[in-house]
Design a protein around this motif. Structure first.
Motif, PDB file in Angstrom:
ATOM      1  N   GLY A  31      -5.661   1.395   9.927  1.00  0.00           N
ATOM      2  CA  GLY A  31      -4.568   0.142  10.203  1.00  0.00           C
ATOM      3  C   GLY A  31      -3.763   0.300  11.241  1.00  0.00           C
ATOM      4  O   GLY A  31      -3.890   1.034  12.191  1.00  0.00           O
ATOM      5  N   VAL A  32      -2.978  -0.671  11.284  1.00  0.00           N
ATOM      6  CA  VAL A  32      -1.710  -1.008  12.296  1.00  0.00           C
ATOM      7  C   VAL A  32      -0.995   0.166  12.466  1.00  0.00           C
ATOM      8  O   VAL A  32      -0.797   0.856  13.272  1.00  0.00           O
ATOM      9  N   CYS A  33      -0.503   0.446  11.152  1.00  0.00           N
ATOM     10  CA  CYS A  33       0.853   1.526  10.945  1.00  0.00           C
ATOM     11  C   CYS A  33       0.065   2.950  11.441  1.00  0.00           C
ATOM     12  O   CYS A  33       0.575   3.630  12.162  1.00  0.00           O
ATOM     13  N   GLY A  34      -1.052   3.393  10.819  1.00  0.00           N
ATOM     14  CA  GLY A  34      -1.616   4.387  11.178  1.00  0.00           C
ATOM     15  C   GLY A  34      -1.923   4.744  12.559  1.00  0.00           C
ATOM     16  O   GLY A  34      -2.040   5.678  13.115  1.00  0.00           O
ATOM     17  N   THR A  35      -2.495   3.505  13.250  1.00  0.00           N
ATOM     18  CA  THR A  35      -2.970   3.691  14.806  1.00  0.00           C
ATOM     19  C   THR A  35      -1.525   3.581  15.353  1.00  0.00           C
ATOM     20  O   THR A  35      -1.698   4.561  16.508  1.00  0.00           O
ATOM     21  N   ALA A  36      -0.518   3.170  15.064  1.00  0.00           N
ATOM     22  CA  ALA A  36       0.781   3.483  15.947  1.00  0.00           C
ATOM     23  C   ALA A  36       1.444   4.842  15.974  1.00  0.00           C
ATOM     24  O   ALA A  36       1.721   5.279  16.959  1.00  0.00           O
ATOM     25  N   VAL A  37       1.112   5.365  14.641  1.00  0.00           N
ATOM     26  CA  VAL A  37       1.369   6.999  14.723  1.00  0.00           C
ATOM     27  C   VAL A  37       0.474   7.676  15.741  1.00  0.00           C
ATOM     28  O   VAL A  37       0.948   8.651  16.239  1.00  0.00           O
ATOM     29  N   ALA A  38      -0.824   7.469  15.528  1.00  0.00           N
ATOM     30  CA  ALA A  38      -1.950   8.253  16.391  1.00  0.00           C
ATOM     31  C   ALA A  38      -1.631   8.107  17.933  1.00  0.00           C
ATOM     32  O   ALA A  38      -1.738   8.990  18.670  1.00  0.00           O
ATOM     33  N   CYS A  64       0.738  -1.026  -0.107  1.00  0.00           N
ATOM     34  CA  CYS A  64      -0.046  -0.018  -0.279  1.00  0.00           C
ATOM     35  C   CYS A  64       0.785   1.316   0.045  1.00  0.00           C
ATOM     36  O   CYS A  64       2.025   1.081   0.730  1.00  0.00           O
ATOM     37  N   VAL A  65       0.689   2.233  -0.689  1.00  0.00           N
ATOM     38  CA  VAL A  65       1.370   3.163  -0.766  1.00  0.00           C
ATOM     39  C   VAL A  65       1.058   4.497   0.015  1.00  0.00           C
ATOM     40  O   VAL A  65       2.190   4.944   0.820  1.00  0.00           O
ATOM     41  N   ARG A  66      -0.091   4.666   0.505  1.00  0.00           N
ATOM     42  CA  ARG A  66      -0.605   5.627   1.584  1.00  0.00           C
ATOM     43  C   ARG A  66      -1.498   5.174   2.655  1.00  0.00           C
ATOM     44  O   ARG A  66      -2.455   4.287   2.264  1.00  0.00           O
ATOM     45  N   ILE A  67      -1.055   5.419   3.725  1.00  0.00           N
ATOM     46  CA  ILE A  67      -1.895   4.953   4.823  1.00  0.00           C
ATOM     47  C   ILE A  67      -2.137   6.275   5.870  1.00  0.00           C
ATOM     48  O   ILE A  67      -1.301   7.192   6.364  1.00  0.00           O
ATOM     49  N   PRO A  68      -3.561   6.706   5.891  1.00  0.00           N
ATOM     50  CA  PRO A  68      -4.007   7.693   6.840  1.00  0.00           C
ATOM     51  C   PRO A  68      -3.641   7.583   8.208  1.00  0.00           C
ATOM     52  O   PRO A  68      -3.651   6.271   8.723  1.00  0.00           O
ATOM     53  N   VAL A  69      -3.204   8.547   9.059  1.00  0.00           N
ATOM     54  CA  VAL A  69      -3.031   8.483  10.364  1.00  0.00           C
ATOM     55  C   VAL A  69      -4.397   7.866  10.969  1.00  0.00           C
ATOM     56  O   VAL A  69      -5.464   8.440  10.557  1.00  0.00           O
ATOM     57  N   GLY A  70      -4.086   7.243  12.000  1.00  0.00           N
ATOM     58  CA  GLY A  70      -5.396   6.544  12.567  1.00  0.00           C
ATOM     59  C   GLY A  70      -5.984   5.181  11.942  1.00  0.00           C
ATOM     60  O   GLY A  70      -6.705   4.392  12.424  1.00  0.00           O
ATOM     61  N   LEU A 117       8.417   1.797  11.345  1.00  0.00           N
ATOM     62  CA  LEU A 117       9.181   0.563  10.873  1.00  0.00           C
ATOM     63  C   LEU A 117       7.716  -0.425  11.161  1.00  0.00           C
ATOM     64  O   LEU A 117       7.314  -0.493  11.972  1.00  0.00           O
ATOM     65  N   ASP A 118       7.678  -1.087   9.799  1.00  0.00           N
ATOM     66  CA  ASP A 118       6.501  -2.138   9.811  1.00  0.00           C
ATOM     67  C   ASP A 118       7.216  -3.660   9.270  1.00  0.00           C
ATOM     68  O   ASP A 118       7.894  -3.681   8.297  1.00  0.00           O
ATOM     69  N   ILE A 119       6.838  -4.525  10.075  1.00  0.00           N
ATOM     70  CA  ILE A 119       7.135  -5.992   9.648  1.00  0.00           C
ATOM     71  C   ILE A 119       5.749  -7.065   9.800  1.00  0.00           C
ATOM     72  O   ILE A 119       5.238  -6.853  10.769  1.00  0.00           O
ATOM     73  N   ASP A 120       6.067  -7.614   8.590  1.00  0.00           N
ATOM     74  CA  ASP A 120       4.509  -8.568   8.737  1.00  0.00           C
ATOM     75  C   ASP A 120       5.141  -9.944   8.743  1.00  0.00           C
ATOM     76  O   ASP A 120       6.360 -10.406   7.995  1.00  0.00           O
TER      77      ASP A 120
END
Length: 159
Positions: A82-89, A74-80, A130-133
């Protein structure tokens, strides 16, 4: 557990060696893309049982795909989101045992079953993650979280 035979069976010692390798690899280089690329390659070499490792970087209020190892993502993930956006929020690391049970999970690769995300915080501001799946459930634990936070802390010295 790890791909490289020189890593100790003691996971904490293996992570300590990994961080030393990271610092040796990045020493003297100031280009962020080169440093993040080498960091993702080093992590890909280090881990077994993962299918994606890389970085998303903050750009105009959202996460944008950065250097990685694995299938297209995925190229873009909004803050809040998915997992990545939640980690940012939340500005905290998140370990997900089963991504299909995570509310709002963004499935970039259907093979992914578990995930760990560590925010990259510099001068009080999240600059990326940093994201690891992994293709297996419950792949990551607190030892991974604690040591990947140290890995990111060391990486940020070169970003």
């Amino acid at each position: 557990m790890f791909k490289v035979s020189s890593y100790s069976e003691d996971r904490v010692k293996s992570y300590q060696l990994l961080i030393k390798q990271l610092e040796a690899l990045l020493e003297g280089e100031s280009n962020n893309i080169a440093n993040l690329s080498n960091a993702s390659a080093l992590l890909n070499q280090f881990f077994e049982r993962i299918n994606w490792v890389g970085f998303y970087l903050m750009d105009k209020g959202e996460l944008v795909l950065g250097p990685f190892q694995g299938l297209p993502a995925c190229v873009r993930i909004p803050v809040g989101k998915g997992v990545c956006g939640t980690a940012v929020a939340k500005q905290e690391s998140i370990v997900v045992e089963d991504v299909h049970a995570f509310p709002g999970h963004i499935a970039c690769d259907a093979a992914s079953q578990s995930e760990i995300v560590v925010p990259m915080i510099k001068d009080g501001e999240v600059i990326g993650v940093l994201d690891i799946d992994s293709p297996e459930k419950d792949r990551f634990d607190d030892i991974d979280r604690e040591n990947l936070e140290l890995f990111v802390e060391s990486l940020l010295k070169y970003i």
